[in-house]
Scaffold this motif. Structure first.
Motif, PDB file in Angstrom:
ATOM      1  N   CYS A  55       0.798  -1.231   0.000  1.00  0.00           N
ATOM      2  CA  CYS A  55       0.000   0.000   0.000  1.00  0.00           C
ATOM      3  C   CYS A  55       0.830   1.281   0.000  1.00  0.00           C
ATOM      4  CB  CYS A  55      -0.987  -0.007   1.161  1.00  0.00           C
ATOM      5  SG  CYS A  55      -2.141  -1.394   1.055  1.00  0.00           S
TER       6      CYS A  55
ATOM      7  N   HIS B 124      -3.960  -1.246   5.644  1.00  0.00           N
ATOM      8  CA  HIS B 124      -3.315  -0.003   6.075  1.00  0.00           C
ATOM      9  C   HIS B 124      -3.207   0.093   7.594  1.00  0.00           C
ATOM     10  CE1 HIS B 124      -5.278   1.708   2.167  1.00  0.00           C
ATOM     11  NE2 HIS B 124      -4.491   0.678   1.943  1.00  0.00           N
TER      12      HIS B 124
ATOM     13  N   ASP C 286      -1.023  -3.272  -3.839  1.00  0.00           N
ATOM     14  CA  ASP C 286      -1.273  -1.834  -3.812  1.00  0.00           C
ATOM     15  C   ASP C 286       0.073  -1.111  -3.927  1.00  0.00           C
ATOM     16  OD1 ASP C 286      -3.920  -2.446  -3.647  1.00  0.00           O
ATOM     17  OD2 ASP C 286      -4.266  -1.533  -1.690  1.00  0.00           O
TER      18      ASP C 286
ATOM     19  N   TYR D  25      -1.722   3.109  -7.017  1.00  0.00           N
ATOM     20  CA  TYR D  25      -3.172   3.351  -6.946  1.00  0.00           C
ATOM     21  C   TYR D  25      -3.647   3.951  -8.258  1.00  0.00           C
ATOM     22  CZ  TYR D  25      -3.256   2.097  -2.039  1.00  0.00           C
ATOM     23  OH  TYR D  25      -3.184   1.393  -0.866  1.00  0.00           O
TER      24      TYR D  25
ATOM     25  N   SER E 253      -0.569   4.755   2.585  1.00  0.00           N
ATOM     26  CA  SER E 253      -2.030   4.854   2.581  1.00  0.00           C
ATOM     27  C   SER E 253      -2.564   4.929   4.009  1.00  0.00           C
ATOM     28  CB  SER E 253      -2.638   3.648   1.866  1.00  0.00           C
ATOM     29  OG  SER E 253      -2.174   3.591   0.537  1.00  0.00           O
TER      30      SER E 253
ATOM     31  N   HIS F 155      -5.622  -2.389  -6.212  1.00  0.00           N
ATOM     32  CA  HIS F 155      -5.416  -1.096  -6.873  1.00  0.00           C
ATOM     33  C   HIS F 155      -4.480  -1.152  -8.073  1.00  0.00           C
ATOM     34  CE1 HIS F 155      -7.882   1.237  -4.160  1.00  0.00           C
ATOM     35  NE2 HIS F 155      -7.400   0.500  -3.175  1.00  0.00           N
TER      36      HIS F 155
ATOM     37  N   ASP G 276      -3.066  -4.703   2.521  1.00  0.00           N
ATOM     38  CA  ASP G 276      -4.405  -4.256   2.140  1.00  0.00           C
ATOM     39  C   ASP G 276      -5.094  -3.305   3.101  1.00  0.00           C
ATOM     40  OD1 ASP G 276      -6.799  -4.526   0.289  1.00  0.00           O
ATOM     41  OD2 ASP G 276      -7.691  -5.233   2.165  1.00  0.00           O
TER      42      ASP G 276
END
Ligand SMILES: [Fe+2]
Length: 544
Positions: free
Chosen positions: A147, A408, A175, A178, A445, A236, A406
């Motif tokens: 992320c 965060h 991720d 994004y 994120s 993402h 995933d």
């Protein structure tokens, strides 16, 4: 394999007569590097096996030009390139967006190598890669990340990882980028980190441009330059909450979803240091890495391979429990269970699962009725999760550590079929626990952006979820795994800020699972860095 210093084509003449590729540098890239080098997106390595590792770079030029660019590469035992062990010449063109991948074989196991490319009269920076070990390995150190949202802030977690010389590899759980326009999920304008192109990405050109922008980030470049990555995508890389035939963030007026997904997957395979099976249009990314007899790392794709649509209602128990709904799909699930059984049979000590979404049960503590918190997680696919847990218990498969991104936030949990039933699971002793889950925080994120609210919500989860041993919903950072035959220790490192570039970090928490216990407990002491860590790759491209 025979070799001698500079016996390869690296410095020889053919490169000089190649057509000069027109340079087309974005302003962003020009801002920090304007020496004319075509290596604007750095170098990277990935997918280490015990005899090979993928080496990656990209040549920046005019993608519309009908050129083929010849690229020389070399691999050495030392950062001065006095002991070159492999070299060659390859080429790239617009069909792969001028990305370059080589996969030199016949390397030695468990060995650190240094590599570089040469094209259009320029040397790349020097990268550092490491093959997977063979045999009776006693220790491995792996970082886990997920992320990294460019507009949200600086990739300080990547910068911190790049400074750690003793990592075997970096596991990226997705991720990596994004898909949004600026402002839709993070405003990059104040930091000069507006997404390129500044619109939601839909086409192959869009996805390529977004990958290219992310790989201009100096901290991400440095993490890639110093460590091999083992990467899988999450949602993402295509679109938010993707499933096999759609996504929450894909609307009918955005075109055909399968075309969009195919474009995203093509760009991913071009731009990531992942071993592509040539001609495999399905974009299969589930695969296994062996680190001696110490650990097998089984990478799963819960996202694009075969996932059925998420339940639209988090209280829809009928859909959630439907045994026909798939998260991995029948084909991947059968492969996964066979991999678990093979790993256990071989006597490998640990089975690490690199996957995307949270496996542990999580009910919504803010709403009555025991509805699940997030239908996108394994909670939304209860029968699929039950099959995995059944495979562990019926197959006698132990020492399983699920790695997750995933969400965060940082979590450590015991995994059991009945976490809320005291007759089946004892949170004090771990009786009834079949495996453990370690969730890495985001690079940038957001979790819950208000520290007080994050602490309150985290406290409520701990009070109502006996299997959750640790949760932090506020901080960004990464997880560091220190693996020995006796235990897997997870250390959550949180970065001080993402609003300015910094490598300040804090060891926030540390849990361990001892072999044979399948249960998390506090670690007794921080792990120690390796004293014999190979030298980091030097900066710059000139070699004396
Ligand atoms: Fe994410």
């Amino acid at each position: 394999m025979s070799f001698s210093r500079r016996s390869f084509l690296y410095y020889t003449g053919p490169l000089a007569v190649l057509p000069v590729l027109p340079q087309r540098c974005s302003q962003l890239v020009d801002d920090y590097r304007n020496d004319g080098s075509p290596f604007l997106h750095g170098v990277a390595s990935g997918d280490p096996l015990d005899d090979r590792v993928v080496l990656w770079t990209r040549i920046t030029g005019d993608a519309g030009a009908p050129h083929t660019v010849v690229v020389a590469w070399a691999v050495a035992k030392d950062p001065q390139f006095t002991r070159v062990v492999a070299s060659g010449v390859t080429s790239t063109d617009e069909s792969v967006d001028f990305t370059v991948k080589v996969d030199p074989s016949e390397l030695q196991s468990g060995t650190t190598y240094y590599y570089r490319f040469r094209a259009l009269g320029h040397d790349s920076t020097i990268g550092r890669a490491r093959t997977a070990p063979r045999g009776n390995l006693t220790r491995a150190r792996l970082a886990v990340v997920s992320c990294s949202n460019y507009p949200y802030g600086y990739f300080n977690a990547y910068a911190a990882l790049a400074r750690r010389a003793d990592l075997d590899a970096v596991i990226h759980l997705g991720d990596y980028l994004y898909e949004y326009a600026n402002g839709a999920y993070g405003d990059g304008a104040p930091l000069g980190r507006t997404p390129v192109p500044d619109r939601e990405i839909l086409t192959l050109a869009d996805y390529r441009a977004r990958h290219a922008q992310y790989k201009t980030d100096p901290d991400l470049q440095e993490a890639h330059r110093q460590h091999p990555f083992i990467a899988v995508w999450d949602d993402h890389e295509v679109a938010n909450d993707a499933w096999h035939s759609g996504a929450e963030n894909h609307q009918p007026d955005e075109g055909d979803f399968q075309e969009r997904k195919a474009a995203a997957i093509q760009a991913y395979f071009e731009w990531m240091p992942i071993r592509a099976e040539r001609g495999d249009v399905r974009g299969r990314v589930y695969r296994t890495f062996h680190y001696g007899k110490l650990l097998d790392l089984i990478m799963l794709d819960t996202r694009n391979a075969a996932r059925d649509q998420q339940p639209l209602d988090p209280c829809d128990v009928t859909t959630i429990a439907d045994p026909d709904r798939q998260l991995l799909g029948e084909e991947q699930e059968a492969w996964f269970f066979a991999e678990l059984e093979r790993s256990q049979r071989r006597g490998t000590r640990w089975r690490l699962l690199g996957q995307q979404v949270m496996f542990a049960q999580l009910v919504n503590v803010l709403a009555p009725g025991g509805c699940i918190f997030n239908p996108d997680q394994w909670d939304g696919y209860a029968a699929a999760r039950a099959r995995v847990l059944n495979e562990l218990s019926e197959g006698g498969i132990d020492n399983v550590v699920v790695l997750t991104g995933d969400i965060h936030s940082s979590w450590g949990s015991d995994l059991t079929a009945a976490p809320f039933d005291a007759t089946k699971y004892d949170p004090a002793t771990g009786r009834g626990s079949l495996a453990v889950e370690l969730v890495t925080p985001a690079v940038t994120s957001p979790g819950i952006d208000d520290a007080t609210q994050a602490a309150q919500f985290g406290g409520a989860i701990r009070a109502t979820h006996p299997h959750v041993k640790y949760v932090d919903l506020f901080h960004r950072g990464y997880a560091l795994l220190d693996v020995t035959r006796e235990r897997v220790q997870c250390e959550w490192y949180h970065v001080a800020t993402i609003r300015e570039r910094s490598t300040a970090e804090t060891l926030a928490n540390s849990l361990q699972v001892s072999s044979g216990t399948n249960h998390l407990v506090p670690a007794t002491a921080p792990s120690t860095p390796r004293v014999d860590a190979p030298a980091l790759a030097p900066s710059g491209s000139n070699v004396a």
